[in-house]
Design an enzyme around this catalytic site. Structure first.
Site, PDB file in Angstrom:
ATOM      1  N   CYS A 108       0.761  -1.208   0.108  1.00 21.42           N
ATOM      2  CA  CYS A 108      -0.125  -0.147  -0.028  1.00 21.42           C
ATOM      3  C   CYS A 108       0.843   1.276  -0.014  1.00 21.42           C
ATOM      4  O   CYS A 108       0.138   2.343  -0.495  1.00 21.42           O
ATOM      5  CB  CYS A 108      -0.994  -0.056   1.173  1.00 21.42           C
ATOM      6  SG  CYS A 108      -2.194  -1.176   1.177  1.00 21.42           S
ATOM      7  N   ALA A 109       1.920   0.988   0.441  1.00 20.94           N
ATOM      8  CA  ALA A 109       2.986   2.390   0.214  1.00 20.94           C
ATOM      9  C   ALA A 109       3.749   2.452  -1.088  1.00 20.94           C
ATOM     10  O   ALA A 109       4.193   3.668  -1.100  1.00 20.94           O
ATOM     11  CB  ALA A 109       4.034   2.182   1.506  1.00 20.94           C
TER      12      ALA A 109
END
Length: 362
Positions: free
Chosen positions: A144-145
């Site tokens: 997700c980063a």
């Protein structure tokens, strides 16, 4: 300085309301009535109305090998990433005229939901008239980063090469990782949250000729900062099995926002010499409703500052790395006043946090 001139999306063809996903789960998982009453409210509380997938609903009812899943990944990743790139380089809302493929100096390809060697950027390179001397930076495993980190790496490179351009492409086909035999709660949470998303952003240095083609208010990236927590690999990620990727998704993530993310944010604000009141909006990756709620609590901020994160989660779900570019594109469509500042934020496996300060310019 680095400027974001345009974004584009490659939205998958199959749209599925949350209630339909919930019905599929009840068909696939043989839970007892007690287990169902405990687990199924996750779908109602996720505040996700609809998601998009590259496969139809029937696909989730059948078993699939790792090989089959990955072959679908390479096929659909190419198809939808090209859609996102084409949309980004011809987006009339952000550009006065199309940007040529030959004008792109670097491709940064971000993904964590499939594997390919040669990396997927080569598949894109072969389908469009990019130059043969283009730089390539595939980024895998950032979860997700990844979208925010992709922007940070573009910022680093364009600061050193201010006359250049970089295309950041995030492609996450989370549906292809679905495990119908995984009965763990983390899989149910993932099934309630994750969708397929493909997005692209065009970043350019301050001396790039492409800046002449931009239209309206655009963001200028000022500073990025990374922060990683020691001994936290069990917080989120993949358990790679014979059947594919099984999701690791800890219930501690919202609590980590109030401790680890708060600490990172304080360090970041001190380094950039701004305070919470100076921030017009948060371009936050919406890991889930509880994560956004925790961020609002840390900042004592109104939901308005996170409105596009909330809307993207509601209409698309969590699309891992691609999500933050969906949110960025939504904010870019607004006429934000010159000089206002925003913060891009994303959390991912590691456990890690990425923050980028940006300012809106005419």
């Amino acid at each position: 300085m680095t400027y974001i001139c345009s974004t584009g999306l490659g939205i998958p063809n199959y749209r599925m309301p949350q209630e339909e996903v919930k019905q599929i789960v009840q068909k696939v998982f043989t839970y007892s009535l007690r287990q169902r009453s405990r687990l199924l409210p996750v779908f109602d509380n996720a505040q996700v109305n609809e998601r998009q997938f590259v496969v139809d609903s029937e696909w989730f009812l059948r078993d699939h090998s790792f090989k089959e899943r990955n072959e679908l990944y390479t096929t659909y990743a190419k198809e939808y990433a090209l859609r996102a790139i084409d949309a980004c380089l011809t987006n009339q809302q952000f550009l006065d005229e199309p940007v040529l493929y030959e004008e792109i100096d670097m491709i940064i390809f971000v993904s964590s939901t499939g594997i390919a060697t040669p990396s997927m950027d080569i598949h894109l390179f072969n389908e469009r008239p990019f130059r043969s001397d283009i730089k390539r930076m595939p980024l895998w495993g950032l979860g997700c980063a990844g979208g925010a980190i992709g922007l940070s790496r573009a910022y680093d490179w364009l600061t050193a090469n201010p006359d250049k351009s970089a295309l950041i492409v995030c492609c996450e086909l989370c549906s292809l990782t679905f495990q119908k035999g995984d009965m763990k709660k983390s899989n149910i949470i993932g099934t309630a949250l994750f969708g397929d998303g493909i997005s692209a952003a065009l970043a350019v240095g301050e001396k790039s000729l492409i800046l002449r083609k931009k239209k309206g208010s655009i963001p200028k990236l000022l500073q990025s900062h990374s922060y990683t927590k020691k001994d936290s690999i069990s917080v989120m990620g993949w358990d790679i099995t014979d059947g594919g990727f099984e999701v690791i998704f800890s219930k501690s993530i919202p609590a980590l926002v109030e401790t680890f993310w708060r600490e990172h944010l304080q360090i970041f604000l001190q380094a950039t010499r701004i305070n919470e009141q100076d921030i017009h909006s948060f371009i936050a990756h919406p890991g889930g409703k509880k994560v956004i709620d925790s961020m609002e609590k840390v900042l004592q901020a109104k939901p308005e500052k996170f409105k596009h994160s909330i809307n993207v989660l509601r209409n698309h779900g969590n699309m891992s790395s691609a999500t933050v570019l969906y949110v960025l594109g939504a904010w870019m469509k607004e006429a934000i006043s010159k000089g206002e500042k925003s913060v891009i934020s994303a959390l991912g496996p590691g456990f890690s946090s990425e923050l980028i300060l940006m300012e809106w310019v005419d």
